[in-house]
Design an enzyme around this catalytic site. Sequence first.
Site, PDB file in Angstrom:
ATOM      1  N   PRO A 100       0.794   9.298  12.106  1.00  0.00           N
ATOM      2  CA  PRO A 100       1.028  10.196  10.968  1.00  0.00           C
ATOM      3  C   PRO A 100      -0.185  11.076  10.699  1.00  0.00           C
ATOM      4  O   PRO A 100      -1.327  10.698  11.015  1.00  0.00           O
ATOM      5  CB  PRO A 100       1.257   9.232   9.800  1.00  0.00           C
ATOM      6  CG  PRO A 100       0.538   7.992  10.186  1.00  0.00           C
ATOM      7  CD  PRO A 100       0.560   7.915  11.697  1.00  0.00           C
ATOM      8  N   GLY A 116       0.810  -1.207   0.000  1.00  0.00           N
ATOM      9  CA  GLY A 116       0.000   0.000   0.000  1.00  0.00           C
ATOM     10  C   GLY A 116       0.851   1.268   0.000  1.00  0.00           C
ATOM     11  O   GLY A 116       2.079   1.206  -0.162  1.00  0.00           O
ATOM     12  N   TYR A 157     -13.392   4.219  12.507  1.00  0.00           N
ATOM     13  CA  TYR A 157     -11.965   4.043  12.207  1.00  0.00           C
ATOM     14  C   TYR A 157     -11.134   4.585  13.369  1.00  0.00           C
ATOM     15  O   TYR A 157     -10.186   3.949  13.848  1.00  0.00           O
ATOM     16  CB  TYR A 157     -11.627   4.796  10.913  1.00  0.00           C
ATOM     17  CG  TYR A 157     -10.173   4.804  10.523  1.00  0.00           C
ATOM     18  CD1 TYR A 157      -9.390   5.944  10.717  1.00  0.00           C
ATOM     19  CD2 TYR A 157      -9.585   3.700   9.941  1.00  0.00           C
ATOM     20  CE1 TYR A 157      -8.059   5.968  10.339  1.00  0.00           C
ATOM     21  CE2 TYR A 157      -8.252   3.711   9.562  1.00  0.00           C
ATOM     22  CZ  TYR A 157      -7.496   4.849   9.766  1.00  0.00           C
ATOM     23  OH  TYR A 157      -6.172   4.871   9.402  1.00  0.00           O
ATOM     24  N   HIS A 160      -8.311   9.523  -0.700  1.00  0.00           N
ATOM     25  CA  HIS A 160      -8.055  10.726   0.083  1.00  0.00           C
ATOM     26  C   HIS A 160      -7.974  11.924  -0.857  1.00  0.00           C
ATOM     27  O   HIS A 160      -7.891  11.769  -2.078  1.00  0.00           O
ATOM     28  CB  HIS A 160      -6.745  10.574   0.858  1.00  0.00           C
ATOM     29  CG  HIS A 160      -6.818   9.550   1.942  1.00  0.00           C
ATOM     30  ND1 HIS A 160      -6.355   8.268   1.779  1.00  0.00           N
ATOM     31  CD2 HIS A 160      -7.304   9.620   3.199  1.00  0.00           C
ATOM     32  CE1 HIS A 160      -6.557   7.596   2.916  1.00  0.00           C
ATOM     33  NE2 HIS A 160      -7.133   8.385   3.777  1.00  0.00           N
ATOM     34  N   ARG A 212      -5.680  21.154   6.377  1.00  0.00           N
ATOM     35  CA  ARG A 212      -5.076  19.842   6.592  1.00  0.00           C
ATOM     36  C   ARG A 212      -3.558  19.954   6.647  1.00  0.00           C
ATOM     37  O   ARG A 212      -2.974  20.902   6.090  1.00  0.00           O
ATOM     38  CB  ARG A 212      -5.448  18.869   5.464  1.00  0.00           C
ATOM     39  CG  ARG A 212      -6.924  18.483   5.429  1.00  0.00           C
ATOM     40  CD  ARG A 212      -7.285  17.585   6.594  1.00  0.00           C
ATOM     41  NE  ARG A 212      -8.675  17.152   6.542  1.00  0.00           N
ATOM     42  CZ  ARG A 212      -9.694  17.844   7.058  1.00  0.00           C
ATOM     43  NH1 ARG A 212      -9.470  19.039   7.607  1.00  0.00           N
ATOM     44  NH2 ARG A 212     -10.922  17.371   7.014  1.00  0.00           N
TER      45      ARG A 212
HETATM   46  O1  GFB Z   1      -8.432  13.380   2.526  1.00  0.00           O
HETATM   47  P1  GFB Z   1      -9.853  13.445   2.950  1.00  0.00           P
HETATM   48  O2  GFB Z   1     -10.793  12.570   2.221  1.00  0.00           O
HETATM   49  O3  GFB Z   1      -9.894  13.057   4.495  1.00  0.00           O
HETATM   50  O4  GFB Z   1     -10.465  14.948   2.814  1.00  0.00           O
HETATM   51  P2  GFB Z   1     -10.033  13.775   5.895  1.00  0.00           P
HETATM   52  C1  GFB Z   1      -9.799  16.045   3.185  1.00  0.00           C
HETATM   53  C2  GFB Z   1     -10.578  17.294   2.805  1.00  0.00           C
HETATM   54  O5  GFB Z   1     -10.562  17.405   1.374  1.00  0.00           O
HETATM   55  C3  GFB Z   1     -12.044  17.410   3.231  1.00  0.00           C
HETATM   56  C4  GFB Z   1     -11.822  17.861   0.921  1.00  0.00           C
HETATM   57  O6  GFB Z   1     -12.268  18.705   3.749  1.00  0.00           O
HETATM   58  C5  GFB Z   1     -12.801  17.246   1.911  1.00  0.00           C
HETATM   59  O7  GFB Z   1     -14.024  17.981   1.891  1.00  0.00           O
HETATM   60  N1  GFB Z   1     -12.046  17.414  -0.453  1.00  0.00           N
HETATM   61  C6  GFB Z   1     -12.279  18.237  -1.514  1.00  0.00           C
HETATM   62  C7  GFB Z   1     -12.084  16.153  -0.891  1.00  0.00           C
HETATM   63  N2  GFB Z   1     -12.495  17.529  -2.633  1.00  0.00           N
HETATM   64  C8  GFB Z   1     -12.388  16.227  -2.284  1.00  0.00           C
HETATM   65  C9  GFB Z   1     -12.534  15.016  -3.027  1.00  0.00           C
HETATM   66  O8  GFB Z   1     -12.798  14.966  -4.236  1.00  0.00           O
HETATM   67  N3  GFB Z   1     -12.355  13.845  -2.334  1.00  0.00           N
HETATM   68  C10 GFB Z   1     -12.032  13.845  -0.969  1.00  0.00           C
HETATM   69  N4  GFB Z   1     -11.836  12.666  -0.376  1.00  0.00           N
HETATM   70  N5  GFB Z   1     -11.898  14.981  -0.239  1.00  0.00           N
HETATM   71  C11 GFB Z   1      -9.676  11.282   6.647  1.00  0.00           C
HETATM   72  C12 GFB Z   1     -10.290  10.295   7.595  1.00  0.00           C
HETATM   73  O9  GFB Z   1     -10.287  12.509   6.864  1.00  0.00           O
HETATM   74  O10 GFB Z   1      -8.267  11.430   6.889  1.00  0.00           O
HETATM   75  C13 GFB Z   1      -9.573   8.968   7.473  1.00  0.00           C
HETATM   76  O11 GFB Z   1     -11.659  10.144   7.277  1.00  0.00           O
HETATM   77  C14 GFB Z   1      -8.076   9.122   7.626  1.00  0.00           C
HETATM   78  O12 GFB Z   1     -10.054   8.078   8.449  1.00  0.00           O
HETATM   79  C15 GFB Z   1      -7.589  10.211   6.687  1.00  0.00           C
HETATM   80  O13 GFB Z   1      -7.741   9.481   8.883  1.00  0.00           O
HETATM   81  C16 GFB Z   1      -6.108  10.458   6.883  1.00  0.00           C
HETATM   82  O14 GFB Z   1      -8.734  14.408   6.210  1.00  0.00           O
HETATM   83  O15 GFB Z   1     -11.244  14.626   5.953  1.00  0.00           O
END
Ligand code: GFB
Length: 321
Positions: A172, A32, A145, A188, A217
Amino acid sequence: MKKFNPNEKNIHLIHEKLIIMDDKILITGGKGLVGSSIEKGIKLGSEIDLRIPEITYNYFNYNKPEYVIHCAAMVGGLGRNINYKGKFYYDNIMINTNVLESSRIHDVKKVVSFLSTCIFPDEVNYPLTEDKIHLGPPHESNYPYAYAKRMLDVQTRAYREQYGLNYVSVIPTNIYGINDNFSLENGHVIPTLMHKLYLSQTNKTDFVVWGSGKPLREFIYSKDVGKLSLWALNHYDEDIPIIFSPSQEISIIDLVDLLVKEFNFKGKVIFDKTKPDGQFRKPTDNSKLKSYLPDFKFTSIEDGIKETVNWFIQNYDNIRK
Ligand code: GFB
């Protein structure tokens, strides 16, 4: 430092530094994003279902690893966490429980397990420090999670106390890099937006980003995580986890600007506010890591994104998406 035993083939003392030989390190989740970034060890992929105790036990019994870097997990972005809460809890609690118990039964000398900054409480005094993990509920978008990963911290400390095992865990922040999952629904934010940009570029369509773009982030490049996890295997022995992050926040809007520039995209960028923003921010304090590695050079997000985009385009046909 343990006395040098010439019969012990898999450990060498070089300048008082402990170097663990390759074939005695098992990397779960080895194919991964994180596991593939670790430049040592036996890379175990999903061909072995670690959710099943007997299968996990038999694998350890047959291969007898002496050290484990435990990266295997059901992971995913905001969308996947929201849509698969039951599976996120079950798969992760089973995988972690089986890997640590099989490690214990087979005399694994050290396990380094992976948590994530999303396990911290959603409402807590910022910045996040290692002692705040259990001070309240995590964000509602990923609590299954987060609690399963919190229990990995609990299992690690319990095994240290009862069995005197030198098992540790690391935390991390959001990781990105080559070999990521570029799924449009489950990925992500960085890999998913790269994939969306690539398709918008190719198909001359609008580039749609989720949410308001306001959330903040922190991101760490997978190769940095690879180096830091080998460091932890060799040198980190504390009972409380340690945060791995450059501790620099960027807004999703600024991240989008970086990606648009990297793709030289000239089309329309749309923020779809019907989509979730998730947790607003998860700002960390990495002074514990800095106290150990004051000179550690984190890869800048600009360089990390450039390298990942080049790899993504060159490997588009074979990536996970
Ligand atoms: O990386 P992400 O999916 O995870 O999203 P989290 C981060 C941010 O990106 C959020 C925005 O504020 C989303 O609204 N975003 C914008 C998007 N466009 C997109 C898109 O097309 N796809 C996605 N996925 N996001 C995760 C946890 O949270 O972080 C997991 O749910 C894990 O369990 C991971 O810990 C590292 O940072 O929000």
